[in-house]
Design a protein around this motif. Structure first.
Motif, PDB file in Angstrom:
ATOM      1  N   CYS A  54      97.740  35.033 -27.915  1.00  0.00           N
ATOM      2  CA  CYS A  54      97.646  36.343 -28.573  1.00  0.00           C
ATOM      3  C   CYS A  54      98.431  36.357 -29.886  1.00  0.00           C
ATOM      4  N   CYS A 113     102.020  38.662 -27.049  1.00  0.00           N
ATOM      5  CA  CYS A 113     102.497  37.734 -26.024  1.00  0.00           C
ATOM      6  C   CYS A 113     102.018  36.307 -26.302  1.00  0.00           C
ATOM      7  N   CYS A 118     101.538  43.996 -25.286  1.00  0.00           N
ATOM      8  CA  CYS A 118     100.958  43.102 -26.293  1.00  0.00           C
ATOM      9  C   CYS A 118      99.948  43.855 -27.160  1.00  0.00           C
ATOM     10  N   CYS A 128      96.258  41.830 -26.347  1.00  0.00           N
ATOM     11  CA  CYS A 128      95.552  41.909 -25.061  1.00  0.00           C
ATOM     12  C   CYS A 128      95.945  43.140 -24.245  1.00  0.00           C
TER      13      CYS A 128
HETATM   14 ZN   LIG Z   1      98.613  39.239 -25.172  1.00  0.00          ZN
END
Ligand SMILES: [Zn+2]
Length: 378
Positions: free
Chosen positions: A298, A287, A269, A272
């Motif tokens: 996210c 994600c 991702c 994150c």
């Molecule tokens: Zn994420």
């Protein structure tokens, strides 16, 4: 022993026959959450007990002091606690208790289904440390699978880029002998939920006592089975081809291979930094998880960030935003009808997109000047 399988929706299913329990989880989640566990303290302890080091009675006593609750439990449940004259193997076997049944720490690890469904804990009770130390090397498994995910899915080394994911897996295991050495799942065929199996097994036992014979045939049991049980058996969707798993490693391999052979992708991702399996038809690099302390996923956070970036980096969009705010304020001051505003904004948006595209290619200032004139911006 536990079993692992995939259902029709590609959810991972874990089965535990002893407690007749089971659970499902979206594919990838168990693998990724295991890779996210903080196992540094576990690794240090594992290393301390390992055969590369001398492990003596004083080390053992230190562990008892470091993990007092664990030591108390151990004294209650295990006989023959080590003494100064105990040999290395005895010391290590007792010390393994601090790895697999620690009452002071490691609860994240123990609560993870890969651990709770594995037999590593039982093994630690009954076997010598020498027999289990390979299968409880969890920190090493983490490293191994982080490398494997990178090798098969994330890395863009030119040599790897020429290979598909299966070929990358083959190459990885050929280069990593320990990977195959640890692998020992076997396939079986079981119903889900597992209770159907136990039900029939129970009836068979009942029949055995009634018939009072040693060698009965499956046909002898048939009269005892109700139509509804036969219906359940005939429902093939309940029967799963399962891999039998003992160790955490077995579960890791199963889930990883399930992702790979289903043709799914793994990405990291961009927001994150966690691993995820992209879903849906749109290509995404973020994600759907909602990071701790945040309100949005996210994907949404990143979209907002990018929109802001775009406004900041693209002068055309900046001019548009300026005009948009001015025109919007005119609705509340009563100098512009809402319907006229909507008409304006639709037209302005179209002009913005065309201008923005042309400007990003040529960087011609005239495009910006013309757009500003159209917007009546100063
Ligand atoms: Zn994420």
């Amino acid at each position: 022993m536990s079993y692992v399988s995939l259902d029709k929706n590609s959810d991972i299913i874990l089965l535990e026959q002893q407690i007749d329990g089971g659970m499902t989880s979206p594919i990838g989640e168990l693998l990724f959450s295991f890779l996210d566990l903080d196992l540094r303290e576990y690794a240090d302890l594992y290393h301390l007990i390992s055969y590369e080091n001398d492990f003596n009675y004083n080390d053992f006593k230190d562990l008892c002091l470091t993990y007092p609750k664990t030591y108390t439990e151990m004294s209650k449940h295990r006989r023959g606690l080590p003494t100064e004259s105990s040999d290395d193997d005895t010391l290590r076997s007792f010390a393994a208790y601090f790895l697999t049944e620690n009452k002071d720490t490691f609860s994240d690890l123990y609560e993870h289904p890969f651990f709770s469904f594995s037999t590593s804990m039982e093994a630690a009770w009954y076997l010598d440390y020498a027999e289990i130390h390979d299968q409880i090397d969890f920190f090493h498994f983490q490293e191994l699978f982080k490398n494997l995910v990178d090798f098969c899915f994330l890395n863009d080394d030119p040599k790897l880029s020429r290979l598909d994911k299966e070929s990358r897996l083959f190459l990885f295991s050929a280069c990593t002998p320990r990977f195959r050495f640890l692998f020992n799942t076997k396939n079986a065929f079981l119903p889900y939920p597992y209770s159907l199996y136990s039900k029939i097994e129970g009836l068979a036992a009942e029949s055995l006592s009634k018939l009072n014979i040693g060698n009965y045939k499956a046909l002898d049991i048939l009269p005892l089975l109700s139509d509804s049980i036969i219906d359940e058996v005939s429902d093939r969707s309940r029967l799963l081809s399962v891999g039998s798993c003992n160790t955490v490693f077995d579960f890791l391999v199963f889930e990883f291979e399930a992702i790979l052979f289903k043709g799914l992708d793994i990405k990291r991702c961009a927001n994150c930094g966690k691993l995820f399996i992209p879903s849906g038809k749109y290509d995404t690099d973020c994600c759907d998880r909602i990071p701790e302390g945040e309100k949005y996923s996210c994907k949404k956070i990143m979209a907002q960030k990018r929109r802001k970036q775009k406004v900041n980096s693209d002068p055309i969009t900046k001019e548009y935003e300026k005009a948009y705010k001015r025109m919007y304020a005119r609705i509340s001051s009563g100098t512009l009808e809402k319907s006229d505003f909507l008409k304006w904004s639709e037209d302005a948006k179209q002009k913005r997109d065309t201008a923005s595209q042309r400007y990003s290619k040529s960087k011609d200032e005239k495009i910006l000047i013309d757009f500003k004139k159209y917007l009546e911006n100063k």
